[in-house]
Scaffold this motif. Structure first.
Motif, PDB file in Angstrom:
ATOM      1  N   GLN A 165       0.816  -1.218   0.000  1.00 20.35           N
ATOM      2  CA  GLN A 165       0.000   0.000   0.000  1.00 20.35           C
ATOM      3  C   GLN A 165       0.854   1.274   0.000  1.00 20.35           C
ATOM      4  O   GLN A 165       0.296   2.373   0.031  1.00 20.35           O
ATOM      5  N   ASN A 166       2.182   1.114  -0.006  1.00 23.87           N
ATOM      6  CA  ASN A 166       3.105   2.251   0.076  1.00 23.87           C
ATOM      7  C   ASN A 166       2.792   3.144   1.284  1.00 23.87           C
ATOM      8  O   ASN A 166       2.729   4.375   1.169  1.00 23.87           O
ATOM      9  N   SER A 167       2.590   2.504   2.419  1.00 27.57           N
ATOM     10  CA  SER A 167       2.243   3.264   3.623  1.00 27.57           C
ATOM     11  C   SER A 167       3.054   2.794   4.830  1.00 27.57           C
ATOM     12  O   SER A 167       2.527   2.727   5.930  1.00 27.57           O
ATOM     13  N   LEU A 168       4.322   2.484   4.615  1.00 23.79           N
ATOM     14  CA  LEU A 168       5.172   2.038   5.724  1.00 23.79           C
ATOM     15  C   LEU A 168       5.273   3.097   6.817  1.00 23.79           C
ATOM     16  O   LEU A 168       5.188   2.774   8.011  1.00 23.79           O
ATOM     17  N   ASP A 169       5.447   4.353   6.431  1.00 23.34           N
ATOM     18  CA  ASP A 169       5.592   5.420   7.425  1.00 23.34           C
ATOM     19  C   ASP A 169       4.299   5.618   8.213  1.00 23.34           C
ATOM     20  O   ASP A 169       4.328   5.792   9.435  1.00 23.34           O
ATOM     21  N   ALA A 170       3.169   5.589   7.522  1.00 20.25           N
ATOM     22  CA  ALA A 170       1.878   5.780   8.197  1.00 20.25           C
ATOM     23  C   ALA A 170       1.591   4.637   9.163  1.00 20.25           C
ATOM     24  O   ALA A 170       1.135   4.866  10.291  1.00 20.25           O
ATOM     25  N   VAL A 171       1.870   3.410   8.735  1.00 21.01           N
ATOM     26  CA  VAL A 171       1.617   2.260   9.603  1.00 21.01           C
ATOM     27  C   VAL A 171       2.559   2.282  10.805  1.00 21.01           C
ATOM     28  O   VAL A 171       2.145   1.974  11.924  1.00 21.01           O
ATOM     29  N   LEU A 172       3.806   2.685  10.610  1.00 24.19           N
ATOM     30  CA  LEU A 172       4.729   2.793  11.742  1.00 24.19           C
ATOM     31  C   LEU A 172       4.225   3.815  12.745  1.00 24.19           C
ATOM     32  O   LEU A 172       4.270   3.578  13.959  1.00 24.19           O
ATOM     33  N   LYS A 173       3.728   4.931  12.262  1.00 22.35           N
ATOM     34  CA  LYS A 173       3.158   5.954  13.153  1.00 22.35           C
ATOM     35  C   LYS A 173       1.963   5.380  13.922  1.00 22.35           C
ATOM     36  O   LYS A 173       1.811   5.617  15.130  1.00 22.35           O
ATOM     37  N   ASP A 174       1.120   4.619  13.224  1.00 21.37           N
ATOM     38  CA  ASP A 174      -0.032   3.984  13.875  1.00 21.37           C
ATOM     39  C   ASP A 174       0.414   2.993  14.942  1.00 21.37           C
ATOM     40  O   ASP A 174      -0.139   2.961  16.049  1.00 21.37           O
ATOM     41  N   ILE A 175       1.411   2.202  14.610  1.00 23.36           N
ATOM     42  CA  ILE A 175       1.903   1.181  15.535  1.00 23.36           C
ATOM     43  C   ILE A 175       2.501   1.838  16.777  1.00 23.36           C
ATOM     44  O   ILE A 175       2.313   1.358  17.902  1.00 23.36           O
ATOM     45  N   GLU A 176       3.216   2.943  16.590  1.00 22.42           N
ATOM     46  CA  GLU A 176       3.775   3.676  17.737  1.00 22.42           C
ATOM     47  C   GLU A 176       2.657   4.190  18.637  1.00 22.42           C
ATOM     48  O   GLU A 176       2.771   4.160  19.865  1.00 22.42           O
TER      49      GLU A 176
ATOM     50  N   LYS B 119     -12.660   0.682  17.119  1.00 25.97           N
ATOM     51  CA  LYS B 119     -13.093   1.716  16.168  1.00 25.97           C
ATOM     52  C   LYS B 119     -13.323   3.047  16.881  1.00 25.97           C
ATOM     53  O   LYS B 119     -12.948   4.095  16.361  1.00 25.97           O
ATOM     54  N   ILE B 120     -13.934   3.000  18.056  1.00 29.73           N
ATOM     55  CA  ILE B 120     -14.166   4.233  18.803  1.00 29.73           C
ATOM     56  C   ILE B 120     -12.844   4.891  19.181  1.00 29.73           C
ATOM     57  O   ILE B 120     -12.681   6.102  19.045  1.00 29.73           O
ATOM     58  N   LEU B 121     -11.896   4.088  19.621  1.00 30.91           N
ATOM     59  CA  LEU B 121     -10.613   4.633  20.069  1.00 30.91           C
ATOM     60  C   LEU B 121      -9.733   5.134  18.928  1.00 30.91           C
ATOM     61  O   LEU B 121      -9.106   6.187  19.041  1.00 30.91           O
ATOM     62  N   PHE B 122      -9.666   4.377  17.844  1.00 29.14           N
ATOM     63  CA  PHE B 122      -8.638   4.642  16.843  1.00 29.14           C
ATOM     64  C   PHE B 122      -9.143   5.136  15.486  1.00 29.14           C
ATOM     65  O   PHE B 122      -8.334   5.538  14.661  1.00 29.14           O
ATOM     66  N   GLU B 123     -10.439   5.067  15.215  1.00 31.94           N
ATOM     67  CA  GLU B 123     -10.926   5.469  13.892  1.00 31.94           C
ATOM     68  C   GLU B 123     -10.642   6.952  13.673  1.00 31.94           C
ATOM     69  O   GLU B 123     -10.930   7.791  14.513  1.00 31.94           O
ATOM     70  N   GLY B 124     -10.035   7.260  12.553  1.00 26.00           N
ATOM     71  CA  GLY B 124      -9.653   8.628  12.249  1.00 26.00           C
ATOM     72  C   GLY B 124      -8.264   8.988  12.755  1.00 26.00           C
ATOM     73  O   GLY B 124      -7.696   9.991  12.351  1.00 26.00           O
ATOM     74  N   LYS B 125      -7.722   8.170  13.651  1.00 35.93           N
ATOM     75  CA  LYS B 125      -6.390   8.436  14.196  1.00 35.93           C
ATOM     76  C   LYS B 125      -5.328   7.529  13.574  1.00 35.93           C
ATOM     77  O   LYS B 125      -4.151   7.865  13.598  1.00 35.93           O
ATOM     78  N   ILE B 126      -5.767   6.372  13.071  1.00 40.20           N
ATOM     79  CA  ILE B 126      -4.835   5.460  12.412  1.00 40.20           C
ATOM     80  C   ILE B 126      -5.347   5.163  11.006  1.00 40.20           C
ATOM     81  O   ILE B 126      -6.516   5.382  10.696  1.00 40.20           O
TER      82      ILE B 126
END
Length: 187
Positions: A21-32, A63-70
């Motif tokens: 998905q070419n989203s390594l940076d975004a997923v790393l930010k989400d994982i952090e 979904k309540i906690l993370f939707e829109g944030k990850i």
């Protein structure tokens, strides 16, 4: 760690998906972000591990906690884990993902434990010295912590190497020398 093999496989699959998905940076930010939530909120981890809370309730809470944030990739991955009944391992998978991502980016994590807090100038100096000592290059991520029981000195961990230059270790070595009399031969 409960199941490092499973955590490694799930982390690898998430990395592969993020590469597609070419989203390594975004997923790393989400994982952090998820790692921070897991470390700061033990009740969240207990909810994930609880067999009493059903999967649909866990999915709704996620979904309540993370939707829109990850990103959608990370959210879909967590939902899949909940469907498969693997949400119990989320903290381990998050750590395995960070480790594998650091390996891909050639980032070496270095842990420095000191008896007292150190200033940024000394931290930068230590970081540059450690970076110069690493043979294969890459970047250094220095994590510092304070442990007053060291009395003085420091403990430095670079991968599987461990340097203990603390006063506590020196005192323990002296204590061992006194408890074992070197002048009396063991029979």
């Amino acid at each position: 760690m409960q199941n490092p093999r499973l955590a490694s496989r799930y982390a690898k699959s998430l990395i592969d998906l993020a590469k597609e998905q070419n989203s390594l940076d975004a997923v790393l930010k989400d994982i952090e972000l998820i790692k921070g939530v897991c470390q700061s909120n033990p009740d969240f981890v207990l909810m994930l591990k609880s067999p009493v809370v059903k999967g649909d309730k866990k999915t709704a809470l996620i979904k309540i906690l993370f939707e829109g944030k990850i990103s959608a990739v990370t959210l879909g991955f967590i939902e899949l884990m909940i469907k498969k009944g693997r949400e119990f391992f989320l903290p381990e998978i998050v750590q395995a993902y960070v480790d594998q991502d650091n390996e891909i980016r050639n980032v070496k994590t270095v842990h420095l434990t000191t008896a007292t807090a150190i200033d940024t100038e000394l931290t930068n100096l230590i970081e540059s010295k450690v970076a110069a000592s690493i043979k294969d290059g890459g970047t250094v991520a220095l994590k510092t912590s304070v442990d007053a029981s060291l009395i003085g000195g420091f403990i430095l961990e670079i991968g599987d190497r461990f340097f203990d230059a603390s006063v506590r270790r020196d005192l323990n070595d002296i204590k061992k020398q006194f408890t074992k009399n070197l002048y009396i031969a063991d029979i």
